[in-house]
Design an enzyme around this catalytic site. Structure first.
Site, PDB file in Angstrom:
ATOM      1  N   THR A  58       6.098   1.374   6.786  1.00  0.00           N
ATOM      2  CA  THR A  58       4.776   1.194   6.187  1.00  0.00           C
ATOM      3  C   THR A  58       3.961   0.155   6.953  1.00  0.00           C
ATOM      4  OG1 THR A  58       3.694   0.202   4.256  1.00  0.00           O
ATOM      5  CG2 THR A  58       5.986  -0.347   4.557  1.00  0.00           C
ATOM      6  N   ASP A  59       2.632   0.270   6.877  1.00  0.00           N
ATOM      7  CA  ASP A  59       1.774  -0.748   7.501  1.00  0.00           C
ATOM      8  C   ASP A  59       1.904  -2.088   6.784  1.00  0.00           C
ATOM      9  OD1 ASP A  59       0.433  -0.119   5.140  1.00  0.00           O
ATOM     10  OD2 ASP A  59      -1.495   0.298   6.089  1.00  0.00           O
ATOM     11  N   GLU A  60       2.502  -2.079   5.570  1.00  0.00           N
ATOM     12  CA  GLU A  60       2.586  -3.326   4.801  1.00  0.00           C
ATOM     13  C   GLU A  60       3.498  -4.358   5.473  1.00  0.00           C
ATOM     14  OE1 GLU A  60       2.665  -2.910   0.531  1.00  0.00           O
ATOM     15  OE2 GLU A  60       1.815  -0.903   0.661  1.00  0.00           O
TER      16      GLU A  60
ATOM     17  N   TYR B 146       8.690  -5.990  -1.586  1.00  0.00           N
ATOM     18  CA  TYR B 146       8.730  -4.616  -1.056  1.00  0.00           C
ATOM     19  C   TYR B 146       8.536  -4.619   0.450  1.00  0.00           C
ATOM     20  CZ  TYR B 146       6.760  -0.152   0.480  1.00  0.00           C
ATOM     21  OH  TYR B 146       6.488   0.993   1.195  1.00  0.00           O
TER      22      TYR B 146
ATOM     23  N   LYS C 127      11.071  -3.644   3.651  1.00  0.00           N
ATOM     24  CA  LYS C 127      10.781  -2.602   4.655  1.00  0.00           C
ATOM     25  C   LYS C 127      10.793  -3.204   6.066  1.00  0.00           C
ATOM     26  CE  LYS C 127       9.781   1.181   3.995  1.00  0.00           C
ATOM     27  NZ  LYS C 127      10.608   2.417   3.854  1.00  0.00           N
TER      28      LYS C 127
END
Ligand code: NAD
Ligand code: TYD
Length: 345
Positions: A125-127, A153, A157
């Site tokens: 994810t870009d997060e 979260y 990741k």
């Protein structure tokens, strides 16, 4: 080719299963999923009718179960979607995010090392990059941007991504990683912004907007994400990271207003509530690498995608009524419940 899709009973994984069955008639697809609150077999009911598809229930963090899977299926490729995926849940219960997202990824990597695959693809994810300021629209996440996760979260990741790299560098496991922006579309679990707003508006319930509603996300239609992953798996260079996004930045309040407009519901349903802890301000992807190397670009404009998505929820009442079961209801009450005065601003 035989492809194991972990987490294929969830939102993006199920869309990917359908994408593979439609686009690659020569492939066999095995979905491996623990069926947590976010996974639903009903989502795969059409795939179940295809003899090229099979489903195995299991947890990616169970070494015994994953070894059994690899011995029985002998996959060529593994695409890992399985994850705890909701930021708000990671704030209230971080442990399960470490178990599934970090340890589970390591268990899969270990099985790939032991049994051998031609590709392990990690859906990230870009997060993992943290966030960008609202007043610097010139800044974007590239594959070189430092990992700077904000929530449990995104930290889980980012940790998984580091392990994927380590298994490539140390053991030569043939890996790729993709980091995508926010997805929307069919089968999106109704705890996430867009489906939650659609269903609340349909029921004339309040639409809880966190903080000032000005946080920006870079929205991509799920089908475009599936096409990008498929390209990376088949044509991407081993050991590489590919960012996926379609330059479609919207503030949350704009997204909510668009949903209300599509449904013909009044803006008086909007309710500003307490902000999310550590709330990332802006995500924005630079997709130059995947565009230049693999020729990928998004096919769906946001205006069309959101219309199709709203229509999909109107047409699939049975799916979301079934999904909104006891566990989800309890979580919703805990987060937004009417008795929780503190949630109101
Ligand atoms: P989701 O929550 O809808 O689905 C997750 C699926 O994984 C569910 O079917 C669940 O049953 C399964 N699962 C959870 N724990 C498991 C375990 N221990 N073992 C086996 N299966 C397990 O998630 P999603 O939104 O479809 O996201 C899929 C992947 O894409 C995630 O890795 C997420 O980090 C990533 N991603 C999501 C977005 C987004 O906007 N939703 C954007 C970029 C990346
Ligand atoms: P979400 O769909 O949870 O995705 P992510 O946190 O991974 O980006 O949330 C998208 C944005 O919408 C995020 O800025 C938080 C905000 N949001 C609300 O304002 N209200 C809500 O009820 C939810 C679920 C999210």
């Amino acid at each position: 080719m035989k492809i194991i899709v972990t987490g294929g009973a969830g939102f993006i994984g199920s869309n990917f299963v359908y994408y593979l069955l439609r686009e690659h008639p020569e492939d066999r697809v095995v979905c491996y999923d623990a069926l947590t609150y976010a996974g639903d077999l009903e989502t795969l009911s059409e795939a179940m009718k295809d003899e090229r598809f099979s489903f195995v229930r299991g947890d990616i963090s169970s070494r015994v179960s994953v070894d059994r899977l690899f011995e029985a299926e002998k996959p060529d490729v593994v695409v890992n979607f399985a994850a705890e995926s909701h930021v708000d849940r990671s704030i209230t219960s971080p442990e399960i995010f470490l178990r599934t997202n970090v340890f589970g990824t390591q268990v899969l990597l270990e099985a790939c090392r032991k049994y051998g695959v031609t590709r392990f693809h990690q859906v990230s994810t870009d997060e993992v990059y943290g966030d960008l300021p609202l007043d610097r629209p010139d800044l974007f996440f590239t594959e070189q941007t430092n990992l700077n996760a904000s929530s449990p979260y995104s930290a889980s990741k980012a940790s998984a991504d580091l392990l994927v790299h380590a298994y490539h560098r140390t053991y030569g496991v043939p890996v790729t990683i993709s980091r995508c922006s926010n997805n929307y579309g069919p089968y999106h679990f109704p705890e996430k912004l867009i489906p939650l707003m659609i269903l609340n508006a349909l029921h004339d319930k309040k639409l809880p907007v966190y903080g000032d509603g000005k946080n920006v996300r870079d929205w991509l239609y799920v089908e475009d994400h599936c096409a990008a992953i498929d390209l990376v798996v088949r044509k991407g260079r081993v050991g590489e990271v590919y960012n996926i996004g379609g330059h479609n930045e919207r503030s949350n309040i704009d997204v909510v207003r668009t949903v209300l407009k599509e449904l013909g519901k009044p803006e008086s349903l909007i309710e500003y509530v307490e902000d999310r802890k550590g709330h990332d301000r802006r995500y924005a992807i630079d997709p130059t690498k995947i565009h230049d190397e693999l020729g990928w670009e998004p096919a769906t404009r946001f205006e069309d995608g959101i219309r199709q998505t709203v229509q999909w929820y109107l047409d699939h009442r049975q799916w979301w009524e079934h999904i909104a079961n006891g566990e989800y209801k309890r979580f919703y009450e805990q987060l937004y419940g009417e008795d929780k005065e503190k949630n109101k601003k």
